[in-house]
Design an enzyme around this catalytic site. Structure first.
Site, PDB file in Angstrom:
ATOM      1  N   ARG A 233     -11.432  -2.633   5.624  1.00 15.83           N
ATOM      2  CA  ARG A 233     -10.101  -3.227   5.729  1.00 15.83           C
ATOM      3  C   ARG A 233      -9.503  -2.906   7.086  1.00 15.83           C
ATOM      4  O   ARG A 233      -9.677  -1.786   7.579  1.00 15.83           O
ATOM      5  CB  ARG A 233      -9.158  -2.629   4.656  1.00 15.83           C
ATOM      6  CG  ARG A 233      -9.485  -3.042   3.257  1.00 15.83           C
ATOM      7  CD  ARG A 233      -8.858  -2.099   2.257  1.00 15.83           C
ATOM      8  NE  ARG A 233      -9.436  -0.753   2.366  1.00 15.83           N
ATOM      9  CZ  ARG A 233      -9.051   0.292   1.635  1.00 15.83           C
ATOM     10  NH1 ARG A 233      -8.073   0.158   0.770  1.00 15.83           N
ATOM     11  NH2 ARG A 233      -9.633   1.469   1.782  1.00 15.83           N
ATOM     12  N   GLU A 234      -8.806  -3.868   7.664  1.00 21.15           N
ATOM     13  CA  GLU A 234      -8.091  -3.586   8.907  1.00 21.15           C
ATOM     14  C   GLU A 234      -7.043  -2.516   8.633  1.00 21.15           C
ATOM     15  O   GLU A 234      -6.464  -2.469   7.556  1.00 21.15           O
ATOM     16  CB  GLU A 234      -7.400  -4.850   9.426  1.00 21.15           C
ATOM     17  CG  GLU A 234      -8.356  -5.783  10.100  1.00 21.15           C
ATOM     18  CD  GLU A 234      -7.664  -6.993  10.681  1.00 21.15           C
ATOM     19  OE1 GLU A 234      -6.508  -6.890  11.103  1.00 21.15           O
ATOM     20  OE2 GLU A 234      -8.321  -8.048  10.704  1.00 21.15           O
TER      21      GLU A 234
ATOM     22  N   GLY B 228      -2.394 -12.292   3.457  1.00 19.98           N
ATOM     23  CA  GLY B 228      -2.619 -12.902   4.764  1.00 19.98           C
ATOM     24  C   GLY B 228      -3.865 -12.291   5.375  1.00 19.98           C
ATOM     25  O   GLY B 228      -4.736 -11.779   4.662  1.00 19.98           O
TER      26      GLY B 228
ATOM     27  N   CYS C 168      -9.217 -12.596   6.651  1.00 20.98           N
ATOM     28  CA  CYS C 168     -10.355 -12.640   5.725  1.00 20.98           C
ATOM     29  C   CYS C 168     -10.064 -13.339   4.410  1.00 20.98           C
ATOM     30  O   CYS C 168     -10.723 -14.322   4.080  1.00 20.98           O
ATOM     31  CB  CYS C 168     -10.843 -11.214   5.455  1.00 20.98           C
ATOM     32  SG  CYS C 168     -11.205 -10.355   6.980  1.00 20.98           S
TER      33      CYS C 168
ATOM     34  N   LYS D  34      -9.344 -17.158   4.595  1.00 22.75           N
ATOM     35  CA  LYS D  34     -10.531 -17.873   5.101  1.00 22.75           C
ATOM     36  C   LYS D  34     -11.660 -17.872   4.057  1.00 22.75           C
ATOM     37  O   LYS D  34     -12.326 -18.880   3.831  1.00 22.75           O
ATOM     38  CB  LYS D  34     -10.981 -17.168   6.384  1.00 22.75           C
ATOM     39  CG  LYS D  34     -12.337 -17.530   6.900  1.00 22.75           C
ATOM     40  CD  LYS D  34     -12.616 -16.832   8.224  1.00 22.75           C
ATOM     41  CE  LYS D  34     -13.131 -15.415   8.089  1.00 22.75           C
ATOM     42  NZ  LYS D  34     -14.511 -15.257   7.679  1.00 22.75           N
TER      43      LYS D  34
HETATM   44  C1  UGA Z   1     -10.055  -7.666   3.289  1.00 26.95           C
HETATM   45  C2  UGA Z   1     -10.794  -6.851   2.215  1.00 26.95           C
HETATM   46  O1  UGA Z   1      -9.882  -5.989   1.529  1.00 26.95           O
HETATM   47  C3  UGA Z   1     -11.913  -6.013   2.842  1.00 26.95           C
HETATM   48  O2  UGA Z   1     -12.658  -5.344   1.826  1.00 26.95           O
HETATM   49  C4  UGA Z   1     -12.843  -6.936   3.622  1.00 26.95           C
HETATM   50  O3  UGA Z   1     -13.879  -6.229   4.289  1.00 26.95           O
HETATM   51  C5  UGA Z   1     -12.040  -7.679   4.683  1.00 26.95           C
HETATM   52  O4  UGA Z   1     -10.995  -8.443   4.024  1.00 26.95           O
HETATM   53  C6  UGA Z   1     -12.980  -8.610   5.422  1.00 26.95           C
HETATM   54  O5  UGA Z   1     -13.522  -9.521   4.801  1.00 26.95           O
HETATM   55  O6  UGA Z   1     -13.264  -8.356   6.605  1.00 26.95           O
HETATM   56  P1  UGA Z   1      -8.143  -7.085   5.100  1.00 26.95           P
HETATM   57  O7  UGA Z   1      -8.093  -8.561   5.369  1.00 26.95           O
HETATM   58  O8  UGA Z   1      -8.226  -6.144   6.236  1.00 26.95           O
HETATM   59  O9  UGA Z   1      -9.406  -6.732   4.144  1.00 26.95           O
HETATM   60  O10 UGA Z   1      -6.826  -6.726   4.298  1.00 26.95           O
HETATM   61  P2  UGA Z   1      -6.450  -6.283   2.808  1.00 26.95           P
HETATM   62  O11 UGA Z   1      -6.113  -4.853   2.793  1.00 26.95           O
HETATM   63  O12 UGA Z   1      -7.445  -6.776   1.837  1.00 26.95           O
HETATM   64  O13 UGA Z   1      -5.094  -7.101   2.614  1.00 26.95           O
HETATM   65  C7  UGA Z   1      -5.102  -8.532   2.647  1.00 26.95           C
HETATM   66  C8  UGA Z   1      -3.739  -9.069   2.332  1.00 26.95           C
HETATM   67  O14 UGA Z   1      -3.439  -8.878   0.949  1.00 26.95           O
HETATM   68  C9  UGA Z   1      -2.586  -8.428   3.099  1.00 26.95           C
HETATM   69  O15 UGA Z   1      -1.734  -9.460   3.546  1.00 26.95           O
HETATM   70  C10 UGA Z   1      -1.882  -7.559   2.070  1.00 26.95           C
HETATM   71  O16 UGA Z   1      -0.512  -7.426   2.324  1.00 26.95           O
HETATM   72  C11 UGA Z   1      -2.129  -8.365   0.797  1.00 26.95           C
HETATM   73  N1  UGA Z   1      -2.085  -7.551  -0.447  1.00 26.95           N
HETATM   74  C12 UGA Z   1      -3.011  -6.593  -0.674  1.00 26.95           C
HETATM   75  C13 UGA Z   1      -1.109  -7.820  -1.401  1.00 26.95           C
HETATM   76  O17 UGA Z   1      -0.257  -8.726  -1.235  1.00 26.95           O
HETATM   77  N2  UGA Z   1      -1.103  -7.096  -2.560  1.00 26.95           N
HETATM   78  C14 UGA Z   1      -2.009  -6.123  -2.810  1.00 26.95           C
HETATM   79  O18 UGA Z   1      -1.936  -5.508  -3.898  1.00 26.95           O
HETATM   80  C15 UGA Z   1      -2.988  -5.855  -1.834  1.00 26.95           C
END
Ligand code: UGA
Length: 437
Positions: A154-155, A257, A260, A263
């Protein structure tokens, strides 16, 4: 092991620096000369906790080098990681042109047996396409194997995730190639799963889309909570206590958002449709995610009796905390809605303001949350950076024009906020956040 990682985005750079830290000799390759110059100087082109320290250490200890020379880097490596971008095409399908370009370079640089590891997020069947491309263009009869090794970092916590992954997935047709990659990851002492190529490729999409589905599920429920006076935070807590469900990714808010989840949902819909499979569930996930910010702005508009001429303090712009990444950030569309309703926006973000100027150059940028809130008609929290969690609410109350706090990520205790004299609205919180006596 001699490794080269092609692509120095989040995935490639973090993979490269971590492998170097584990004692391998690593060349990180990118065609962007400016980026490589920066990296050679020990600087990280991305905002990611811990990366710069690993870059400095790798360079100092001579195990990490950066180069724009893809062919020479491949020739010097026994394992070649492909970690280039696979952005969405307008159809939702992934644009694989960068992966294909790299596959051709690998083919032309083969000077002995190599393992080609695909870390880019690619649709099912891409590993076979990479193999076919290399066979078509390869230099002489040098042998190679293709392995799929999807990335789950995760970022914002990329280094931690790379060092402590829940699982390491290794998809291959050749057992000994898979074992070589197992050996590379062995120092991490984490669970490993060996699969065929297609399954490994699908695990990546299936995981990200399931996370998106959890988020849209809880967000859809949050709207119901608002209608029936229930509290989504308590509902999520009760659900998450069931070990079959688990508490993570049940945080209601403004939607997902980033580069990842949006997309990958679009890509899995496209793949499902290409194979004649039903994609209606994932389409619903997308619709809910698109509606959530609009629903939030409508609440602000209703509470303030219209937005025309109102000053809105926006706290947080990045798509999530601990990053300056704005890809698919909810702040972009929320501010677009606010501006279209003729509101004036004053924004503050600890890291993403410079990048945000590309999207909305004309809004006002503040130096602190309090500066943003000065004379504002409403304070709107979009990204849950830590520094917003312990705001001095009395100080905030003393600078605003009207005491409205809209909490897009449910980080505040409604009772505490209300005690400071604010009208509080979160996402899906009962009785407008009223505590139960
Ligand atoms: C995501 C996956 O979590 C990683 O496991 C994966 O490796 C990565 O994509 C990828 O494919 O490279 P990332 O995009 O960095 O990671 O971010 P996340 O922590 O997953 O969050 C994504 C979005 O979901 C954010 O906008 C966050 O605010 C939102 N979110 C997350 C929620 O609205 N509610 C939640 O309970 C969790």
């Amino acid at each position: 092991m001699n490794i080269c990682v092609i692509g120095t985005g989040y995935v490639g750079l973090v993979t490269g620096v971590v492998f170097a830290d584990l004692g391998n000799d690593v060349i990180c390759v990118d065609k962007d000369e400016k980026k490589i110059e920066l990296l050679k100087a020990g600087k990280s082109p991305i905002y990611e906790p811990g990366v710069e320290e690993l870059i400095e250490r790798g360079i100092e200890e001579g195990r990490l080098v950066f180069s724009t020379d893809i062919n020479e880097s491949i020739k010097r490596s026994e394992v070649v990681f492909i970690a280039v971008g696979t952005p969405s095409l307008p159809s939702g399908e992934s644009d694989l042109s960068q992966v294909e370009e790299v596959a051709k370079s690998i083919a032309l640089s083969l000077n002995g047996y190599k393992i080609i590891v695909n870390k880019s997020t690619v649709p099912v069947g891409s590993g076979n396409n990479v193999r076919d491309l290399i066979l078509k263009y390869r230099n002489g009869k040098n042998d190679f194997d293709v392995v799929s090794n999807p990335e789950f970092l995760r970022e914002g916590q990329a280094v931690y995730d790379t060092l402590h992954p829940d699982r390491i997935v290794i998809g291959a047709t050749n057992h000994s190639a898979a074992l070589k990659i197992v050996e590379l990851y062995a120092p991490l002492e984490r669970p490993m799963l060996m699969t065929d190529l297609a399954s490994a490729e699908l695990i990546k999409y299936a995981s990200n889309c399931f996370l998106a589905l959890k988020i849209s599920y809880i967000n859809a429920l949050s709207q119901l909570c608002e209608s029936v006076n229930a509290d989504i935070a308590l509902v999520a807590k009760g659900m998450g206590a069931d070990s079959r469900i688990g508490p993570s990714f049940l945080q209601a808010g403004l939607g997902y958002g980033g580069s990842c989840l949006p997309k990958d949902v679009a890509a899995l819909i496209a793949t499902s449709q290409r194979f004649g499979c039903d994609a209606s569930m994932l389409k619903a996930v997308q619709v809910i995610n698109t509606e959530q910010p609009k629903h939030f702005v409508d609440k602000i508009k209703k509470a303030l009796g219209g937005l025309d001429g109102k000053t809105i303090a926006v706290l947080g712009l990045s798509f999530k905390p601990n990053t300056d990444d704005l890809r698919e950030a909810k702040s972009i569309e929320i501010i677009r809605y606010l501006l279209s309703e003729k509101a004036l926006v004053k924004a503050y973000d600890p890291a993403a303001m410079e990048n945000f100027k590309r999207f909305h150059p004309t809004i006002t940028y503040a130096n602190s949350p309090y500066d943003a809130a000065q004379d504002a008609d409403a304070v709107v929290l979009i990204t849950e950076w830590n520094e917003f969690k312990q705001l001095n609410l009395d100080r905030l109350r003393s600078v605003v024009k009207q005491p409205y706090l809209f909490d897009g990520r449910n980080i505040y205790d409604p009772t505490r906020v209300r005690r400071s004299g604010f009208c509080y609205e979160g996402v899906g919180r009962a009785h407008n956040g009223e505590a139960i006596e």
